[in-house]
Scaffold this motif. Structure first.
Motif, PDB file in Angstrom:
ATOM      1  N   PRO A 142       0.827  -1.207   0.000  1.00 27.28           N
ATOM      2  CA  PRO A 142       0.000   0.000   0.000  1.00 27.28           C
ATOM      3  C   PRO A 142       0.863   1.259   0.000  1.00 27.28           C
ATOM      4  N   LYS A 143       0.310   2.321  -0.567  1.00 24.43           N
ATOM      5  CA  LYS A 143       1.050   3.583  -0.654  1.00 24.43           C
ATOM      6  C   LYS A 143       1.186   4.224   0.722  1.00 24.43           C
ATOM      7  N   LEU A 144       2.366   4.751   0.973  1.00 16.46           N
ATOM      8  CA  LEU A 144       2.606   5.495   2.204  1.00 16.46           C
ATOM      9  C   LEU A 144       2.337   6.981   2.013  1.00 16.46           C
ATOM     10  N   TYR A 145       2.520   7.453   0.790  1.00 13.39           N
ATOM     11  CA  TYR A 145       2.426   8.881   0.513  1.00 13.39           C
ATOM     12  C   TYR A 145       1.376   9.125  -0.565  1.00 13.39           C
ATOM     13  N   GLU A 146       0.684  10.227  -0.450  1.00 13.06           N
ATOM     14  CA  GLU A 146      -0.281  10.633  -1.465  1.00 13.06           C
ATOM     15  C   GLU A 146       0.481  11.203  -2.661  1.00 13.06           C
ATOM     16  N   ASP A 147      -0.021  10.924  -3.853  1.00 19.05           N
ATOM     17  CA  ASP A 147       0.552  11.533  -5.041  1.00 19.05           C
ATOM     18  C   ASP A 147       0.172  13.003  -5.052  1.00 19.05           C
ATOM     19  N   SER A 148       1.149  13.863  -5.274  1.00 21.86           N
ATOM     20  CA  SER A 148       0.858  15.290  -5.307  1.00 21.86           C
ATOM     21  C   SER A 148       1.040  15.792  -6.739  1.00 21.86           C
ATOM     22  N   TYR A 149      -0.045  16.242  -7.310  1.00 16.90           N
ATOM     23  CA  TYR A 149      -0.013  16.794  -8.661  1.00 16.90           C
ATOM     24  C   TYR A 149      -0.196  18.296  -8.560  1.00 16.90           C
ATOM     25  N   ASN A 150       0.695  19.053  -9.166  1.00 14.57           N
ATOM     26  CA  ASN A 150       0.654  20.499  -9.063  1.00 14.57           C
ATOM     27  C   ASN A 150      -0.138  21.155 -10.184  1.00 14.57           C
ATOM     28  N   TYR A 151      -0.287  20.465 -11.309  1.00 14.24           N
ATOM     29  CA  TYR A 151      -0.929  21.071 -12.472  1.00 14.24           C
ATOM     30  C   TYR A 151      -2.006  20.157 -13.030  1.00 14.24           C
ATOM     31  N   THR A 152      -3.099  20.764 -13.462  1.00 12.09           N
ATOM     32  CA  THR A 152      -4.199  20.032 -14.072  1.00 12.09           C
ATOM     33  C   THR A 152      -4.466  20.634 -15.446  1.00 12.09           C
ATOM     34  N   TYR A 153      -4.494  19.778 -16.448  1.00 12.59           N
ATOM     35  CA  TYR A 153      -4.792  20.196 -17.813  1.00 12.59           C
ATOM     36  C   TYR A 153      -5.971  19.382 -18.312  1.00 12.59           C
ATOM     37  N   SER A 154      -6.751  19.977 -19.201  1.00 13.45           N
ATOM     38  CA  SER A 154      -7.862  19.237 -19.794  1.00 13.45           C
ATOM     39  C   SER A 154      -7.946  19.551 -21.280  1.00 13.45           C
ATOM     40  N   CYS A 155      -8.529  18.622 -22.010  1.00 11.96           N
ATOM     41  CA  CYS A 155      -8.692  18.768 -23.451  1.00 11.96           C
ATOM     42  C   CYS A 155      -9.926  19.615 -23.735  1.00 11.96           C
ATOM     43  N   GLN A 156      -9.781  20.570 -24.672  1.00 15.14           N
ATOM     44  CA  GLN A 156     -10.917  21.414 -25.052  1.00 15.14           C
ATOM     45  C   GLN A 156     -11.978  20.624 -25.796  1.00 15.14           C
ATOM     46  N   LYS A 157     -11.532  19.584 -26.495  1.00 13.86           N
ATOM     47  CA  LYS A 157     -12.429  18.851 -27.383  1.00 13.86           C
ATOM     48  C   LYS A 157     -13.203  17.737 -26.648  1.00 13.86           C
ATOM     49  N   CYS A 158     -12.478  16.848 -25.951  1.00 10.80           N
ATOM     50  CA  CYS A 158     -13.138  15.688 -25.337  1.00 10.80           C
ATOM     51  C   CYS A 158     -13.233  15.760 -23.817  1.00 10.80           C
ATOM     52  N   GLY A 159     -12.523  16.706 -23.197  1.00  9.61           N
ATOM     53  CA  GLY A 159     -12.608  16.870 -21.750  1.00  9.61           C
ATOM     54  C   GLY A 159     -11.675  15.971 -20.942  1.00  9.61           C
ATOM     55  N   GLN A 160     -10.823  15.184 -21.612  1.00  7.52           N
ATOM     56  CA  GLN A 160      -9.856  14.317 -20.919  1.00  7.52           C
ATOM     57  C   GLN A 160      -9.002  15.153 -19.960  1.00  7.52           C
ATOM     58  N   TYR A 182      -5.665  15.653 -17.452  1.00  7.45           N
ATOM     59  CA  TYR A 182      -4.286  15.219 -17.262  1.00  7.45           C
ATOM     60  C   TYR A 182      -3.746  15.884 -16.005  1.00  7.45           C
ATOM     61  N   LEU A 183      -3.244  15.067 -15.078  1.00  8.78           N
ATOM     62  CA  LEU A 183      -2.626  15.563 -13.849  1.00  8.78           C
ATOM     63  C   LEU A 183      -1.120  15.459 -14.006  1.00  8.78           C
ATOM     64  N   ARG A 184      -0.404  16.525 -13.726  1.00  8.46           N
ATOM     65  CA  ARG A 184       1.042  16.543 -13.908  1.00  8.46           C
ATOM     66  C   ARG A 184       1.729  17.190 -12.715  1.00  8.46           C
ATOM     67  N   LYS A 185       2.919  16.686 -12.405  1.00  9.91           N
ATOM     68  CA  LYS A 185       3.730  17.288 -11.356  1.00  9.91           C
ATOM     69  C   LYS A 185       4.504  18.493 -11.897  1.00  9.91           C
ATOM     70  N   ARG A 186       4.832  18.437 -13.181  1.00  5.11           N
ATOM     71  CA  ARG A 186       5.587  19.526 -13.810  1.00  5.11           C
ATOM     72  C   ARG A 186       4.719  20.273 -14.812  1.00  5.11           C
ATOM     73  N   ARG A 187       5.099  21.506 -15.058  1.00  3.86           N
ATOM     74  CA  ARG A 187       4.388  22.343 -16.013  1.00  3.86           C
ATOM     75  C   ARG A 187       4.585  21.790 -17.427  1.00  3.86           C
ATOM     76  N   VAL A 188       3.551  21.864 -18.253  1.00  4.59           N
ATOM     77  CA  VAL A 188       3.589  21.365 -19.622  1.00  4.59           C
ATOM     78  C   VAL A 188       3.472  22.549 -20.577  1.00  4.59           C
ATOM     79  N   ASN A 189       4.297  22.549 -21.626  1.00  2.00           N
ATOM     80  CA  ASN A 189       4.207  23.584 -22.660  1.00  2.00           C
ATOM     81  C   ASN A 189       3.023  23.244 -23.560  1.00  2.00           C
TER      82      ASN A 189
END
Length: 148
Positions: free
Chosen positions: A99-117, A119-126
């Motif tokens: 079992p996980k000891l630590y929670e995953d920490s995501y700093n950035y959230t991105y979504s698709c304009q078209k389908c709404g998918q 994406y959780l990311r720890k680093r910034r995406v260009n």
């Protein structure tokens, strides 16, 4: 607790075989409860799993690593994907994933304009270089999820 003696005892009781190497505590393990090193046969264990989840679950983690250990020295399939490993792990009631000891920490959230998918990311995406993997739509930057 003397870890090597504990692992030797579990090996004798649950596998009927001797553990002839060393088991050590390793606090740097974050995503796993233990690790087997084929080159020298030693085992590493995360002491936090014993502290947080108790001895019953820790014993299952020890059994998991001992499955790797005994199968390797018998010349059988000792990797997670090998059928022999899966069968032995089930026989000795070992745990497949710690079992996980630590929670995953995501700093950035991105979504698709078209389908709404989403994406959780720890680093910034260009956003000029990346598109949605599902529909190739453009991504938009949502509000940061973990602001410090």
């Amino acid at each position: 607790m003397d870890l090597t003696k504990y692992v030797q005892m579990v090996s004798r009781e649950d596998f009927g075989q001797a553990f002839r190497h060393v088991a050590v505590w390793n606090r740097r393990l974050r995503s796993t409860g233990g690790r087997f090193f084929p080159h020298d046969g030693h085992l590493d264990f995360n002491p936090k799993h014993l502290e947080v989840f108790g001895e019953a679950l820790f014993r299952q983690i020890v059994r998991h690593e001992l499955c790797h250990y005994h199968l390797y020295f018998q010349g059988k399939g000792y990797r997670h994907r090998d059928q022999e490993f899966k069968i032995l792990l089930k026989q000795v009631d070992g745990i497949r994933y710690a079992p996980k000891l630590y929670e995953d920490s995501y700093n950035y959230t991105y979504s698709c304009q078209k389908c709404g998918q989403v994406y959780l990311r720890k680093r910034r995406v260009n956003l000029n270089h990346y598109r949605c993997g599902k529909c190739q739509g453009y991504l938009i930057d949502n509000v940061k999820t973990n602001q410090s």
